[in-house]
Design an enzyme around this catalytic site. Sequence first.
Site, PDB file in Angstrom:
ATOM      1  N   ASN A  47       7.288  84.716  74.030  1.00 51.33           N
ATOM      2  CA  ASN A  47       8.125  83.581  74.411  1.00 51.33           C
ATOM      3  C   ASN A  47       8.706  83.782  75.808  1.00 51.33           C
ATOM      4  OD1 ASN A  47       9.743  85.617  73.184  1.00 51.33           O
ATOM      5  ND2 ASN A  47      11.359  84.163  72.703  1.00 51.33           N
ATOM      6  N   ALA A  51      16.652  78.844  81.871  1.00 49.10           N
ATOM      7  CA  ALA A  51      18.041  78.368  81.862  1.00 49.10           C
ATOM      8  C   ALA A  51      18.106  76.896  81.467  1.00 49.10           C
ATOM      9  CB  ALA A  51      18.675  78.586  83.234  1.00 49.10           C
ATOM     10  N   CYS A  58       7.129  78.889  73.537  1.00 51.57           N
ATOM     11  CA  CYS A  58       6.987  79.752  72.364  1.00 51.57           C
ATOM     12  C   CYS A  58       5.807  80.710  72.542  1.00 51.57           C
ATOM     13  CB  CYS A  58       6.753  78.922  71.107  1.00 51.57           C
ATOM     14  SG  CYS A  58       8.189  78.015  70.516  1.00 51.57           S
ATOM     15  N   GLU A  60       3.465  81.533  70.371  1.00 48.25           N
ATOM     16  CA  GLU A  60       2.185  81.050  69.830  1.00 48.25           C
ATOM     17  C   GLU A  60       1.466  80.169  70.848  1.00 48.25           C
ATOM     18  OE1 GLU A  60       5.199  80.940  68.458  1.00 48.25           O
ATOM     19  OE2 GLU A  60       5.114  80.717  66.288  1.00 48.25           O
ATOM     20  N   CYS A  98       7.363  77.446  64.615  1.00 48.89           N
ATOM     21  CA  CYS A  98       8.131  76.202  64.666  1.00 48.89           C
ATOM     22  C   CYS A  98       7.187  75.004  64.496  1.00 48.89           C
ATOM     23  CB  CYS A  98       8.902  76.105  65.978  1.00 48.89           C
ATOM     24  SG  CYS A  98       7.874  75.703  67.409  1.00 48.89           S
ATOM     25  N   CYS A 101       4.665  74.424  67.326  1.00 47.68           N
ATOM     26  CA  CYS A 101       3.571  75.406  67.306  1.00 47.68           C
ATOM     27  C   CYS A 101       2.610  75.130  66.161  1.00 47.68           C
ATOM     28  CB  CYS A 101       4.133  76.819  67.224  1.00 47.68           C
ATOM     29  SG  CYS A 101       4.904  77.340  68.784  1.00 47.68           S
TER      30      CYS A 101
HETATM   31  N1  THU Z   1      10.108  80.883  69.293  1.00 45.29           N
HETATM   32  C1  THU Z   1       8.779  81.210  69.382  1.00 45.29           C
HETATM   33  O1  THU Z   1       8.350  81.895  70.315  1.00 45.29           O
HETATM   34  N2  THU Z   1       7.946  80.758  68.407  1.00 45.29           N
HETATM   35  C2  THU Z   1       8.339  79.993  67.355  1.00 45.29           C
HETATM   36  O2  THU Z   1       7.495  79.541  66.567  1.00 45.29           O
HETATM   37  C3  THU Z   1       9.738  79.686  67.138  1.00 45.29           C
HETATM   38  C4  THU Z   1      10.672  80.103  68.221  1.00 45.29           C
HETATM   39  C5  THU Z   1      11.003  81.321  70.366  1.00 45.29           C
HETATM   40  C6  THU Z   1      11.484  80.188  71.237  1.00 45.29           C
HETATM   41  C7  THU Z   1      12.786  80.756  71.778  1.00 45.29           C
HETATM   42  O3  THU Z   1      12.488  81.498  72.951  1.00 45.29           O
HETATM   43  C8  THU Z   1      13.260  81.694  70.691  1.00 45.29           C
HETATM   44  O4  THU Z   1      12.151  81.905  69.836  1.00 45.29           O
HETATM   45  C9  THU Z   1      14.435  81.165  69.894  1.00 45.29           C
HETATM   46  O5  THU Z   1      14.174  79.891  69.421  1.00 45.29           O
END
Ligand code: THU
Length: 141
Positions: A47, A51, A58, A60, A98, A101
């Site tokens: 990820n 800012a 994300c 994925e 999420c 994703c």
């Molecule tokens: N995040 C991911 O990288 N993948 C997901 O499927 C859910 C959330 C990251 C996004 C953000 O940088 C952090 O997790 C908190 O939401």
Amino acid sequence: MNARANTCEDLRDLAEQATGQAYAPYSRLHVGAALRSVSGWTYTGSNVENAAFPIGMCAERAAIAAAVQAEGCNFRLEAIAVAAVSAEDGSILPIAPCGACRQALVEFGPDAEVSFRQPDGSWLDVSADALLPYRFVMPAR
Ligand code: THU
């Protein structure tokens, strides 16, 4: 990244390693993803926050972008593992992909195996299709 990962354990290990490349100063949640394409190559992503919060990426979708960059429009997803580590104390945390994703995963492999940790720490394997019923599909025109 472009290495061979033959087992789901390999992908899980690579996903946990990829948490080390996260840029997540705001959430302090370091997420890593490792996928294997149908052609047998492996790609990782982490990820990348900003800012301006909504433009964060994300893990994925970062891994998917790497795969498409390498394989082009022929890329098809066979399996992906996702892992998360707390930047506070280094503990491994449960995480599920999420919604955005999930939509990205089914685009490239509805039958792909998606592997992630449950709250009890065990790994769960589920198809991308099962993760997103009633998803958006571009209507035929
Ligand atoms: N995040 C991911 O990288 N993948 C997901 O499927 C859910 C959330 C990251 C996004 C953000 O940088 C952090 O997790 C908190 O939401």
